[in-house]
Write an enzyme that holds these catalytic residues in place. Structure first.
Site, mmCIF file in Angstrom:
data_model
loop_
_atom_site.group_PDB
_atom_site.id
_atom_site.type_symbol
_atom_site.label_atom_id
_atom_site.label_comp_id
_atom_site.label_asym_id
_atom_site.label_seq_id
_atom_site.Cartn_x
_atom_site.Cartn_y
_atom_site.Cartn_z
ATOM 1 N N CYS A 81 0.823 -1.210 0.000
ATOM 2 C CA CYS A 81 0.000 0.000 0.000
ATOM 3 C C CYS A 81 0.863 1.268 0.000
ATOM 4 O O CYS A 81 1.534 1.544 -0.988
ATOM 5 C CB CYS A 81 -0.985 -0.041 1.167
ATOM 6 S SG CYS A 81 -2.299 1.163 0.984
ATOM 7 N N HIS A 86 -3.607 -5.427 0.563
ATOM 8 C CA HIS A 86 -3.047 -5.847 1.854
ATOM 9 C C HIS A 86 -3.023 -7.367 1.995
ATOM 10 O O HIS A 86 -3.979 -7.960 2.487
ATOM 11 C CB HIS A 86 -3.866 -5.232 2.991
ATOM 12 C CG HIS A 86 -3.665 -3.775 3.131
ATOM 13 N ND1 HIS A 86 -2.651 -3.225 3.886
ATOM 14 C CD2 HIS A 86 -4.315 -2.726 2.579
ATOM 15 C CE1 HIS A 86 -2.693 -1.916 3.807
ATOM 16 N NE2 HIS A 86 -3.698 -1.579 3.024
ATOM 17 N N SER A 108 2.144 -13.867 38.507
ATOM 18 C CA SER A 108 0.750 -13.465 38.732
ATOM 19 C C SER A 108 -0.213 -14.578 38.338
ATOM 20 O O SER A 108 -1.384 -14.547 38.684
ATOM 21 C CB SER A 108 0.435 -12.235 37.877
ATOM 22 O OG SER A 108 0.428 -12.603 36.502
ATOM 23 N N GLY A 109 0.301 -15.580 37.605
ATOM 24 C CA GLY A 109 -0.599 -16.602 37.093
ATOM 25 C C GLY A 109 -1.137 -16.223 35.725
ATOM 26 O O GLY A 109 -1.876 -16.968 35.109
ATOM 27 N N GLY A 110 -0.764 -15.048 35.228
ATOM 28 C CA GLY A 110 -1.132 -14.650 33.864
ATOM 29 C C GLY A 110 -0.221 -15.359 32.867
ATOM 30 O O GLY A 110 0.799 -15.940 33.249
ATOM 31 N N VAL A 111 -0.586 -15.307 31.591
ATOM 32 C CA VAL A 111 0.150 -16.066 30.571
ATOM 33 C C VAL A 111 1.620 -15.638 30.499
ATOM 34 O O VAL A 111 2.523 -16.473 30.556
ATOM 35 C CB VAL A 111 -0.477 -15.853 29.168
ATOM 36 C CG1 VAL A 111 0.222 -16.720 28.141
ATOM 37 C CG2 VAL A 111 -1.953 -16.154 29.205
ATOM 38 N N ASP A 112 1.861 -14.325 30.398
ATOM 39 C CA ASP A 112 3.226 -13.877 30.142
ATOM 40 C C ASP A 112 4.168 -14.193 31.306
ATOM 41 O O ASP A 112 5.248 -14.750 31.103
ATOM 42 C CB ASP A 112 3.250 -12.372 29.842
ATOM 43 C CG ASP A 112 2.383 -12.034 28.640
ATOM 44 O OD1 ASP A 112 2.116 -12.948 27.830
ATOM 45 O OD2 ASP A 112 1.947 -10.881 28.512
ATOM 46 N N SER A 113 3.734 -13.840 32.531
ATOM 47 C CA SER A 113 4.660 -14.083 33.646
ATOM 48 C C SER A 113 4.860 -15.583 33.851
ATOM 49 O O SER A 113 5.937 -16.030 34.228
ATOM 50 C CB SER A 113 4.199 -13.386 34.928
ATOM 51 O OG SER A 113 3.081 -14.021 35.503
ATOM 52 N N SER A 114 3.836 -16.381 33.569
ATOM 53 C CA SER A 114 3.961 -17.832 33.751
ATOM 54 C C SER A 114 4.951 -18.429 32.757
ATOM 55 O O SER A 114 5.823 -19.214 33.131
ATOM 56 C CB SER A 114 2.607 -18.518 33.552
ATOM 57 O OG SER A 114 1.690 -18.042 34.493
ATOM 58 N N LYS A 167 2.042 -12.284 21.376
ATOM 59 C CA LYS A 167 1.242 -13.084 22.306
ATOM 60 C C LYS A 167 0.994 -14.516 21.799
ATOM 61 O O LYS A 167 1.090 -15.476 22.561
ATOM 62 C CB LYS A 167 -0.105 -12.385 22.518
ATOM 63 C CG LYS A 167 -0.891 -12.895 23.691
ATOM 64 C CD LYS A 167 -0.412 -12.215 24.931
ATOM 65 C CE LYS A 167 -1.189 -12.614 26.152
ATOM 66 N NZ LYS A 167 -0.775 -11.796 27.302
#
Ligand code: XMP
Length: 511
Positions: free
Chosen positions: A82, A169, A223-229, A367
């Protein structure tokens, strides 16, 4: 090992990260750099290919983002998308102009491809267009390799120099076989081998972490979140018991969440995990507080205090693990053009005045890549695909004053909601869903008895990044089942409403 690299040069387009993700999905490592990056920096990175993104400007205006001619001389294949296609044409001597009303194309458009390496194996003819300007005359050395009814120069190539441009695109879903076009560029034109795989990332990262950390001590706020785990498990694989994870259970978590974290990280992965139970401490601080930002501040500050106390008990720790991921890096101004400094929402809670070196093992990842790595490392799906959960937790989902009684009601209602979404196969289709408990009691009737109990609000949204979102069009039968179960099974709740507000103007959370 150094991976093959493709650079995405960002001209301010909304799809810059999407292009990079698509490249990575084709097993090629990719980084985003602003268009103003010095050519020497680009050369030093030794890319196998370069992609120019779209952007909102007009290539022919003097103040529009541009690029030095030199980039076309370094011998690296380039694909302009584009605005990228237009700026390449403009800089190399072609003509770009504003299209008239009939020439503007938006949305699905039928295209005719001519013969080119870029379009090998493509059998469909629908692309996704979104442009006002167009290339009117190609630059010297270029040929037209696709056209549409309203756009005679829909794609171009300079075979000798390996320069390509497409007006449409290929990175968006609606462009049929767009992925094949990107793949052709990567494998037929840039001649990559595709060395960016989950296995190679894990092996290289573990090696690198071992080298950086040696036998020093590492602390992680889990924290039990995806990233920190995922970050914690990766570091643990590299250095084992020299990693200590601190999990602050502030009592504002969802049902069973704290026990799950213990079960997964201490029991399954055998990690050093310190669970700090401080529900009373947080609820004490929150007593009588109703204003959302005041609650956030109290929870954030108290979190830091608890973390500091635990860290001090452990003695000297050298490194601190953070679950920073690539979109945070790009958005904080180290990557693309859309570079405004933004304080990272979820990192919050890490003390600023403790001296640590920071380890960010997921810094290069999107992610979806973090999720893949997490699954490969053996972390269970339930955690890997969990919806985002705010740091202040139920503190901002119990609207108004936060009490144990109200947190418990909310936990039960939310657990039923999540269970039913999973049973109906909807959980993964929704970006974020949760129950919330307004400070409202309503009258009801159960059996022959009058009830006077809390109202439960249900929220479910679709989104790609949480910045904007739409409410999820939940099937009525699923809503009915959830509502029935909450009213019947949760003591203290007697009415359920479903939130149908988009963002903007609403926010995702109610507070
Ligand atoms: P809003 O409510 O602003 O939410 O539309 C956007 C996303 O951010 C999450 N959120 C937070 N996350 N601390 C966090 O760590 C917070 O104070 C906070 N407030 C909102 C929200 O859950 C959604 O995913």
């Amino acid at each position: 090992m150094k991976h093959e690299l493709v650079l995405v040069i960002d001209f301010g387009g909304q799809y810059n990260q999407l292009i990079a993700r698509r490249v990575r999905e084709n097993n090629v490592y990719c980084e985003i750099l602003p268009y103003s990056t010095d050519i020497e920096v680009i050369k030093a990175k030794n890319p196998k290919g370069i992609i120019f993104t779209g952007g909102p400007n007009s290539a022919y205006l003097p103040d529009s983002p541009s690029i030095s001619k030199e980039i076309f001389e370094i011998g690296v294949p380039i694909l302009g998308i584009c605005y990228g296609h237009q700026i390449m044409s403009h800089v190399l001597g072609g003509v770009v102009r504003k299209g008239n009303t009939a020439e503007k194309e938006y949305g699905k458009t039928s295209i005719t491809y001519h013969e080119s390496k870029l379009f090998e194996g493509i059998s469909t003819n629908t692309v996704w267009m979104s442009h006002t300007d167009l290339v009117d005359a190609v630059a010297p050395g270029f040929e037209v390799i696709a056209h549409t009814a309203d756009c005679p120069v829909a794609a171009i190539e300079n075979k000798e120099k390996n320069l390509y441009g497409v007006q449409f695109h290929p990175e968006v879903e609606h462009c049929l076989e767009g992925d094949k076009i990107l793949r052709n560029f990567l494998y037929n034109i840039c001649n990559v081998s595709g060395d960016w795989t989950t296995d190679s990332f894990i092996n290289d990262k573990i090696k690198q972490l071992k080298e950086t950390i040696g036998d020093k001590k590492v602390l992680c706020a889990l924290s039990g979140g995806v990233d920190s785990s995922v970050a914690a498990v990766l570091v643990h694989k590299a250095i084992g018991d020299n990693l200590t994870c601190v999990f602050v259970d502030h009592g504002l978590l969802r049902k069973n969440e704290g026990n799950d974290v213990e079960r997964i990280f201490r029991d399954k992965f055998d990690m050093n995990l310190i669970r700090v139970n401080c529900e009373d401490r947080f609820l004490g601080k929150l007593k009588g507080v109703t204003e959302p930002e005041a609650k956030r501040k109290i929870i954030g500050e108290e979190f830091i205090r608890v973390f500091e106390e635990e860290s001090n008990k452990l003695g000297k720790m050298d490194f601190l693990v953070q679950g920073t991921i690539y979109p945070d890096v790009v958005e904080s101004g180290h990557g693309g053009e859309s570079a405004t400094i933004k304080s990272h929402h979820n990192v919050g809670g890490i003390p600023e005045d403790i001296e640590f070196q920071i380890v960010e093992p997921l810094r290069e990842l999107f992610k979806d890549e973090v999720r893949k790595i997490g699954l490969e490392l053996g972390i269970e799906e339930g955690l890997i695909f969990r919806h985002p959960f705010p740091g202040p937790g139920l503190g901002i989902r119990v609207i108004g004053e936060v009490t144990k009684e109200r947190c418990d009601i909310l936990r039960e209602a939310d657990a039923i909601y999540m269970e039913e979404l999973k049973k109906a196969g909807l959980y993964k289709k929704i970006w974020q869903a949760f129950a919330t408990l307004p400070d409202v009691k309503t009258v009801g009737v159960m059996g022959d008895e009058r009830t006077y109990a809390y109202l439960v609000g249900l929220r479910a949204v679709t989104s790609s990044d949480g910045m904007t979102s739409d409410w999820y069009k939940m099937p009525y039968d699923v809503l009915e089942k959830i509502s029935n179960r909450i009213v019947n099974e949760v003591d203290g709740a007697n009415r359920v409403v479903y939130d149908i507000t988009s963002k903007p103007p609403g926010t995702i959370e109610w507070e």
